[in-house]
Design a protein around this motif. Sequence first.
Motif: not given
Length: 132
Positions: A69-78
């Motif tokens: 599942e990991g973790r969700m990270i906000s990286m809108p430019d990725h």
Amino acid sequence: MSGAFEMLRVANTSLGAHQVWLDALAGNIANANTYVSTDEDAFQATYVVFNPREDGGVDVAGFAEGDAEGRMISMPDHPLADENGYVRAPDLDMSAQISQLVMAQRGYQSSVSVTKTAQDTYNAALAIGQGR
């Protein structure tokens, strides 16, 4: 003489186990910043499971994997970000990984030291037996 052989045998199992642990930690640390799209599984860390032997050595009993599942990270430019700007990252605690790396390195170094001491003991016994 059997004491030196016993030390070598036990140290050898420890060397192997610590090497596997070091390899697993290296893979985890190398992939700590591996990001995937939110519809994929995150990199799963590898955790080594050890099993003590009755003769004093240690075996690698197997491996456990981290959470996909990991973790969700906000990286809108990725480039892999979803429509909400999130990517999936491994669920790794880098400070724990580095702490374990230090422990694994010290354990490996200790096993090398025991191996050298056992070899020196064995060589000294041989020299005595040869009348030197």
